[in-house]
Motif scaffolding. Structure first.
Motif, PDB file in Angstrom:
ATOM      1  N   SER A   1       7.654 -11.563  -0.031  1.00  0.00           N
ATOM      2  CA  SER A   1       7.671 -13.028  -0.092  1.00  0.00           C
ATOM      3  C   SER A   1       7.268 -13.443  -1.499  1.00  0.00           C
ATOM      4  N   ASN A   2       7.308 -14.725  -1.744  1.00  0.00           N
ATOM      5  CA  ASN A   2       6.944 -15.232  -3.062  1.00  0.00           C
ATOM      6  C   ASN A   2       5.486 -15.657  -3.133  1.00  0.00           C
TER       7      ASN A   2
ATOM      8  N   ILE B   1      10.013 -14.070  -6.713  1.00  0.00           N
ATOM      9  CA  ILE B   1      10.992 -13.146  -6.129  1.00  0.00           C
ATOM     10  C   ILE B   1      12.185 -12.959  -7.051  1.00  0.00           C
TER      11      ILE B   1
ATOM     12  N   SER C   1      13.741 -11.622   1.488  1.00  0.00           N
ATOM     13  CA  SER C   1      12.664 -12.596   1.319  1.00  0.00           C
ATOM     14  C   SER C   1      13.139 -14.016   1.639  1.00  0.00           C
TER      15      SER C   1
ATOM     16  N   THR D   1       8.062 -17.141   2.848  1.00  0.00           N
ATOM     17  CA  THR D   1       8.635 -17.645   1.605  1.00  0.00           C
ATOM     18  C   THR D   1       8.851 -19.154   1.700  1.00  0.00           C
TER      19      THR D   1
ATOM     20  N   ASN E   1       7.162 -22.075  -0.510  1.00  0.00           N
ATOM     21  CA  ASN E   1       7.996 -23.064  -1.198  1.00  0.00           C
ATOM     22  C   ASN E   1       7.496 -24.474  -0.943  1.00  0.00           C
TER      23      ASN E   1
END
Lengths: 278, 316
Positions: free
Chosen positions: A198-199, A204, A215, A221, A225
């Motif tokens: 994931s970020n 990513i 992801s 993720t 966001n």
């Protein structure tokens, strides 16, 4: 409208407050992540990141600020994945029978447990944000008070949708398992890919294509966001990557989490309707 | 359906995989009575209770509780019954008051009524002073009393009591029997399971014994004991040999055997009514009597008679 799920919620919250050790560890753990991992990583990463200059006119953010959103997401993930644990205790101590033999609709058990898990996440998220600001996290840069308030609501909305999905999932799994150890095993196994693909901790953009594709389907993720959109804005630069997002992107992420929660709801409802606990 | 039957079970069968836990049982419980359901471990008691209380789905047969079909009207059945579970089913970290609150709220009892009910019931089971105590700090007897109070909160038509006095000391057991009688006197039908035969004997209006998934006998405690026809009179005299001849005219006597102390005389009718005849017959034969003892069958004897002697814990 039946409100019995509030009864289940009420009891879950009493337990949350009474299990002192659990209460303190759940509040302390995210703060420790920020204090140790966050500070240690940012002191390293910020040195490298300065090698890639931000495009003109884009605000560069330090790593601590970038990863704070990830810590919020991670904490929400952990709390939600283990949110069904109390159902396992209820089953093992026979307490589940009291609820199953009562006229309360069974879905209320999972609603009560989910609502309490969500509340715990809200408390934790608030603590992380407050503690983060103390450590120097630059959330809500230059926002007006109204915008900060709206942004916090936005973050909570994302946390709510995300945690609901995983809490329902955790409740459904717990209803099928026999022991807390089983849940521990399954959830630990799930945590690793969910968290690292994931970020949350890093961009990513630099992932290999397969991980990058995966992801995108990871609810975590989308949670991150959403949090970053509300906490950091729609255009910022961090860890050598330029982030831009539109309102449509954020609504898309929210919709993804809502659909995920809806699917988990169906799974959990089906599990609870046919559950036999004696 | 009979108007007076509050529980009606017809041809109930229940399988766990290949194992038939209950194999076609039928019985009724009358409104207002205390019905005891007895059986060795693994006989099908728990399965039956779980079906009656809607915790297990009905597989085969017909079961009505308080006039509702457990398969089609489970919600109504749940509203009409109270359950005191076998083990201590209490949240350790809730207080006595909270335990009751939680239960009342599960059944959507309005706040005012709920508070009043809690006050009443805690007084009845003498736990008023423990209101704010967490349940983990209660003694075994208090825990059971709390659960009985909880089971009564919803004013159920039928109260299911699963082994209500297991592991309690004699004083507490007797106190709990008093509560059970009190509750029953107020009109609640009681469905009781127990391993204590004496408890079933003292409390029950009727008893059903289940074994290997089948009901082997039902009846009042007196009927069951008398049906065994196993009253035994122990007689010690100066001359046991001559006594045998003297007793030959009494037709209720089934057999006379030597025992460690005197003769053991098996009676086919009520033994207490037979004793005077025995004494008269022996005296008129001019034989001195040194002691007379009557042993009536207990529920233990009834239970063992119908379920046999082998241990059950080993298998199921």
């Amino acid at each position: 409208m039946a409100w019995e799920f509030l009864t289940v919620y009420w009891r879950e919250m009493i337990r949350f407050v009474r299990f002192r050790a659990q209460l303190f560890s759940s509040l302390l753990q995210p703060a420790l992540w920020m204090a140790f991992f966050g500070v240690a990583m940012s002191s390293n990463l910020d040195r490298f990141a300065s090698a890639i200059p931000a495009p003109a006119g884009v605000i560069p953010l330090d790593y601590l600020t970038f990863m704070a959103a990830g810590v919020i997401a991670m904490t929400t993930l952990f709390t939600s994945l283990f949110g069904g644990m109390s159902l396992l205790f209820d089953k093992n101590w026979g307490l589940m029978r009291e609820m199953l033999a009562s006229p309360m609709p069974r879905t209320h058990i999972m609603f009560g447990v989910s609502l309490s898990g969500m509340t715990k996440s809200f408390i934790q998220v608030s603590i992380i944000m407050a503690f983060g600001l103390l450590l120097g996290v630059q959330f809500f840069p230059g926002y007006s008070a109204t915008r900060i308030a709206l942004s916090i609501l936005g973050i909570f909305a994302f946390v709510a949708a995300f945690s609901l999905g995983f809490l329902l999932f955790s409740s459904a799994i717990s209803m099928r398992l026999e022991s807390p150890e089983g849940l521990q095993g399954i959830m630990t196994l799930l945590t690793l890919p969910l968290f690292f693909v994931s970020n949350a901790l890093y961009p990513i953009q630099a992932f290999p294509p397969l991980l990058q594709a995966l992801s995108v389907y990871n609810p975590l993720t989308h949670l991150v966001n959403g949090i970053r959109y509300f906490a950091l804005g729609s255009d910022f630069f961090a860890v050598g990557a330029h982030y831009t997002s539109t309102t449509a992107d954020v609504l898309g992420s929210f919709a993804y989490l809502a659909v995920f929660a809806a699917v988990m709801y169906l799974l959990a409802r089906w599990t609870f309707e046919k559950a036999v606990v004696t | 359906m009979e108007g007076d039957d509050i529980i009606e079970v017809r041809d109930l069968e229940h399988l766990f995989g290949d194992f038939a836990a209950v194999r076609g049982i039928s019985f009724t419980v009358r409104r207002g009575e205390i019905f005891s359901f007895l059986g060795p471990n693994g006989a099908g008691k728990s399965t039956t209770i779980n079906v009656l209380t809607t915790l297990l789905p009905l597989q085969k047969g017909r079961v009505h509780v308080a006039g509702y079909d457990v398969a089609r009207e489970a919600g109504e059945v749940r509203k009409a019954i109270g359950i005191v579970f076998q083990d201590d089913v209490l949240d350790r970290d809730l207080t006595v008051q909270e335990t009751m609150e939680f239960h009342g709220r599960l059944y959507s009892i309005p706040r005012e009524e709920r508070r009043a009910q809690i006050d009443d019931l805690l007084r009845v089971v003498e736990l008023e002073s423990k209101r704010d105590e967490r349940t983990k700090n209660l003694s075994g007897g208090m825990k059971r009393r709390l659960q009985i109070a909880r089971g009564l909160m919803t004013r159920p038509e039928v109260l299911f009591l699963d082994e209500p006095t297991q592991g309690l000391d004699p004083q507490t057991r007797m106190r709990i029997w008093e509560y059970i009688r009190q509750v029953n006197g107020a009109g609640t039908t009681i469905f009781l399971t127990t391993h204590y035969m004496e408890e079933a004997d003292i409390l029950s209006d009727r008893i059903g014994i289940i074994d290997h998934g089948r009901i082997v006998v039902t009846g009042t405690p007196a009927e069951l004991k008398n049906a065994l026809g196993e009253d035994v009179v122990y007689l010690e005299t100066e001359d046991d040999r001559r006594v045998r001849d003297a007793l030959s005219g009494i037709e209720e006597i089934r057999s006379v055997t030597d025992s460690t102390r005197g003769l053991s005389i098996a009676i086919s009718a009520d033994g207490s009514q037979c004793i005077p005849k025995i004494i008269d017959a022996v005296r008129s034969a001019g034989i001195g009597i040194s002691s007379v003892n009557l042993k009536k069958p207990t529920m233990d004897d009834v239970f063992v008679h119908y379920t046999g002697r082998e241990l059950r814990d080993t298998g199921a």
